[in-house]
Structures are given as C-alpha cells and as structure tokens.
Design a protein around this motif. Structure first.
Motif, PDB file in Angstrom:
ATOM      1  N   ARG A   9       2.231   1.613  -3.444  1.00  0.00           N
ATOM      2  CA  ARG A   9       1.207   2.092  -4.378  1.00  0.00           C
ATOM      3  C   ARG A   9       1.024   3.602  -4.267  1.00  0.00           C
ATOM      4  NH1 ARG A   9      -4.452  -0.935  -4.180  1.00  0.00           N
ATOM      5  NH2 ARG A   9      -4.328  -0.303  -1.983  1.00  0.00           N
ATOM      6  N   GLU A  10       1.158   4.125  -3.044  1.00  0.00           N
ATOM      7  CA  GLU A  10       1.010   5.565  -2.824  1.00  0.00           C
ATOM      8  C   GLU A  10       2.313   6.329  -3.049  1.00  0.00           C
ATOM      9  OE1 GLU A  10      -1.875   7.069  -2.273  1.00  0.00           O
ATOM     10  OE2 GLU A  10      -2.830   5.107  -2.478  1.00  0.00           O
ATOM     11  N   LYS A  11       3.368   5.626  -3.489  1.00  0.00           N
ATOM     12  CA  LYS A  11       4.665   6.236  -3.796  1.00  0.00           C
ATOM     13  C   LYS A  11       5.290   6.917  -2.572  1.00  0.00           C
ATOM     14  CE  LYS A  11       4.497   5.157  -8.207  1.00  0.00           C
ATOM     15  NZ  LYS A  11       3.369   4.209  -8.183  1.00  0.00           N
ATOM     16  N   PHE A  36      -5.663  -6.988  -3.147  1.00  0.00           N
ATOM     17  CA  PHE A  36      -4.696  -6.066  -3.753  1.00  0.00           C
ATOM     18  C   PHE A  36      -4.687  -6.330  -5.252  1.00  0.00           C
ATOM     19  CE2 PHE A  36      -0.791  -3.971  -4.851  1.00  0.00           C
ATOM     20  CZ  PHE A  36      -0.738  -2.917  -3.957  1.00  0.00           C
ATOM     21  N   THR A  37      -5.078  -5.328  -6.033  1.00  0.00           N
ATOM     22  CA  THR A  37      -5.287  -5.539  -7.465  1.00  0.00           C
ATOM     23  C   THR A  37      -4.539  -4.552  -8.349  1.00  0.00           C
ATOM     24  OG1 THR A  37      -7.285  -4.153  -7.394  1.00  0.00           O
ATOM     25  CG2 THR A  37      -7.586  -6.528  -7.090  1.00  0.00           C
ATOM     26  N   ASP A  38      -3.656  -3.740  -7.776  1.00  0.00           N
ATOM     27  CA  ASP A  38      -2.988  -2.689  -8.554  1.00  0.00           C
ATOM     28  C   ASP A  38      -1.516  -3.000  -8.789  1.00  0.00           C
ATOM     29  OD1 ASP A  38      -5.322  -1.227  -8.607  1.00  0.00           O
ATOM     30  OD2 ASP A  38      -4.815  -0.083  -6.816  1.00  0.00           O
ATOM     31  N   ASP A  39      -1.047  -2.650  -9.969  1.00  0.00           N
ATOM     32  CA  ASP A  39       0.385  -2.683 -10.246  1.00  0.00           C
ATOM     33  C   ASP A  39       1.066  -1.549  -9.473  1.00  0.00           C
ATOM     34  OD1 ASP A  39       2.834  -3.321 -11.316  1.00  0.00           O
ATOM     35  OD2 ASP A  39       2.404  -2.513 -13.316  1.00  0.00           O
ATOM     36  N   ILE A  40       2.381  -1.669  -9.291  1.00  0.00           N
ATOM     37  CA  ILE A  40       3.160  -0.624  -8.611  1.00  0.00           C
ATOM     38  C   ILE A  40       4.318  -0.254  -9.528  1.00  0.00           C
ATOM     39  CG2 ILE A  40       4.392   0.015  -6.501  1.00  0.00           C
ATOM     40  CD1 ILE A  40       2.937  -2.184  -5.041  1.00  0.00           C
ATOM     41  N   GLU A  97       0.836  -1.209   0.000  1.00  0.00           N
ATOM     42  CA  GLU A  97       0.000   0.000   0.000  1.00  0.00           C
ATOM     43  C   GLU A  97       0.869   1.256   0.000  1.00  0.00           C
ATOM     44  OE1 GLU A  97      -3.390   2.612   0.448  1.00  0.00           O
ATOM     45  OE2 GLU A  97      -3.091   0.604  -0.382  1.00  0.00           O
ATOM     46  N   ILE A 118      -0.231  -9.684 -10.866  1.00  0.00           N
ATOM     47  CA  ILE A 118      -0.778  -8.347 -10.629  1.00  0.00           C
ATOM     48  C   ILE A 118       0.313  -7.282 -10.682  1.00  0.00           C
ATOM     49  CG2 ILE A 118      -1.867  -6.898  -8.854  1.00  0.00           C
ATOM     50  CD1 ILE A 118      -3.402  -9.490  -8.031  1.00  0.00           C
ATOM     51  N   ILE A 119       1.509  -7.634 -10.192  1.00  0.00           N
ATOM     52  CA  ILE A 119       2.655  -6.710 -10.199  1.00  0.00           C
ATOM     53  C   ILE A 119       3.738  -7.343 -11.071  1.00  0.00           C
ATOM     54  CG2 ILE A 119       4.190  -5.325  -8.734  1.00  0.00           C
ATOM     55  CD1 ILE A 119       2.388  -6.108  -6.354  1.00  0.00           C
TER      56      ILE A 119
END
Length: 276
Positions: free
Chosen positions: A115-117, A212-216, A112, A243-244
């Motif tokens: 994902r938020e950098k 968790f479904t987002d690439d980073i 997380e 996913i990543i």
C-alpha cells in the motif's frame, strides 16, 4: 547466514534504536519473508532453499519475535510503525523495493508495504485484517490459548511430545494441516518462540482494531489461502479479493494456516510466480 542489523526508527519521541535478526541466502531479486504472530523466521525453512535458487531471500524475525527484541517503549507494535521499521530494515540492508511474502500477521504487513509502494510485489498467505469481528475474536482467543499453553508446558514435556506424530499434532494442529510432517526440533523451537515472544501482547492489542480496506493499484498482489485454515477461515480470502480486485486469489488445497510446511513446493511456486 543469521545476522542482526541495528538502525534508527522514527517515533514521537525522536529516532529510536531498533535491532532485527534476519537470515539471508540465495541470489537474484530480493525477497523479504515475514512470519506470523508468535512465530519466528524459521517458519519459512521448508521453502527457503527452493526460493533461494531464484531469489535473494531475507527472512526476518519481526520485532518482539524470534531473536529480535521488542520495540522500544516509544514505538508501538502497530501496523504503520512496524511497516516503517521494515522499510528501515530494507534501507539498512541497501535493498530497494524488494518483493515481499508474508503469512498471517506477516501477510498483513506485506500488504501494508505494498500500500505504501515500498515493494515490487506482494504475496500474502492467509493475511490478517480481512476478518469479521466475530472471526477476529475467535482467532485472538485461539492465539491467546496457544500462548498460555506454550508458557505452561515444561520443556521436557514439549521435547517428549515432539518425538511422536500424535504429540506434534497436539502441539501444532491449529496452524498446520499436516502437523506430523513438521520436524520434532522445529516443533520444540516454535513452541519456545511462542512462549518467549516479548512482542506478543503488544502486537495482539495493536491488531484489535485492524481492518485492511484499501486497494493496492500498480503492484502485483497474490493472496493465497489454505483450504484447511483453522485460524483465519478461507472465506476471508474472498473478502480480500473484493477489496483488492486486481489481486490473484489462489487456493492452497490441503494446507492449513501456515502452508509453508504443509506443501512447500506449492507455496514456493505461488511466491515465485507472484514475484516474476
């Protein structure tokens, strides 16, 4: 050295006071360590000295676990809120974009933050959030059973069991592939940490719908999974890689769900390599 830090975290009711307990040791680039649900920052003790030779290591008790109190009523123990609390911790400690490594719930929180950098790199050891619904129900059932048992066992019995390899196996074989290696005093302490975790139920409820479904993109990510993980089965690591796709997927042979104790040298190397 163990310490606490207090700061304000945003909420729907306005800024709320938060206090977190942490230990900080070593020098170099900052590295934030995040434990799993029901555990405490001492889960990282087997690898801290190795990591501290090259990193400024900050091991944190997550809200409602270890020596950190639960979040105020206006703050949920969900992924965005706890991620924001950890960002507030870094600001309070004057740490800008640390590397982060996490195990289980801590691995999910590390992702997380990535994902938020908010971090330079992510190393996630058996992270939550890549389960099927059946796998999630199984894991939550096991965690609730462990919580129930820890609260029912009298302390003298836990202390007596921890003195033998068979007793340590009975108490911790769900999370360690090599439970006999765990020090007796550590087994007692983590059994008490699970029993006394004030944030356990709120955190578990918040995780019921998490996927968790987002690439980073743009941040180095390592996902590592123990070959003998009995809580979050290792095929979830394959899903994480899908996913990543740029993530480095590492197998940890002979390791369980909390691999830091099973093979400290290997886990430390994976974390250091991931945070180069």
């Amino acid at each position: 050295m163990s310490a606490t830090v207090s700061f304000k975290a945003p909420s729907a009711l306005g800024p709320q006071p938060v206090t977190l307990s942490y230990a900080r040791v070593g020098s170099g680039a900052p590295l934030l360590l995040l434990h799993g649900i029901g555990h405490h920052r001492q889960a990282w003790d087997p690898v801290v000295d190795i990591l501290a030779a090259e990193r400024d290591v900050i091991a944190v008790d997550l809200p409602g676990f270890g020596a950190s109190p639960a979040l105020p009523d206006g703050l949920a123990h969900d992924l965005p809120t706890v991620g924001g609390v950890l960002a507030g911790l870094c600001e309070a400690l004057d740490i800008e974009r640390p590397h982060v490594a996490g195990n289980s719930l801590g691995g999910l929180l590390a992702l997380e933050l990535g994902r938020e950098k908010l971090v330079r790199s992510v190393t996630a050891l058996s992270p939550a959030g890549f389960w099927s619904e059946a796998e999630r129900r199984y894991a939550f059932g096991v965690l609730l059973a462990m919580r129930h048992i820890s609260r029912r066992l009298p302390l003298p019995l836990v202390e007596r069991m921890s003195r033998s390899a068979a007793g340590r196996t009975a108490l911790t074989s769900t999370i360690y592939a090599r439970p006999a290696r765990r020090a007796p005093e550590a087994v007692v302490a983590e059994t008490l940490a699970l029993a006394n975790a004030t944030g356990f139920e709120r955190t578990l409820r918040a995780g019921a719908q998490v996927q968790f479904t987002d690439d980073i993109p743009g941040i180095p990510v390592t996902v590592a999974w123990g070959s003998r993980d009995m809580l979050l089965v290792r095929r979830q690591g394959v899903r994480a890689k899908q996913i990543i796709p740029r993530a480095r997927l590492v197998r940890l042979p002979g390791c369980g769900h909390c691999p830091m104790n099973d093979d400290p040298a290997l886990v430390a190397r994976v974390i250091l390599d991931g945070s180069r």
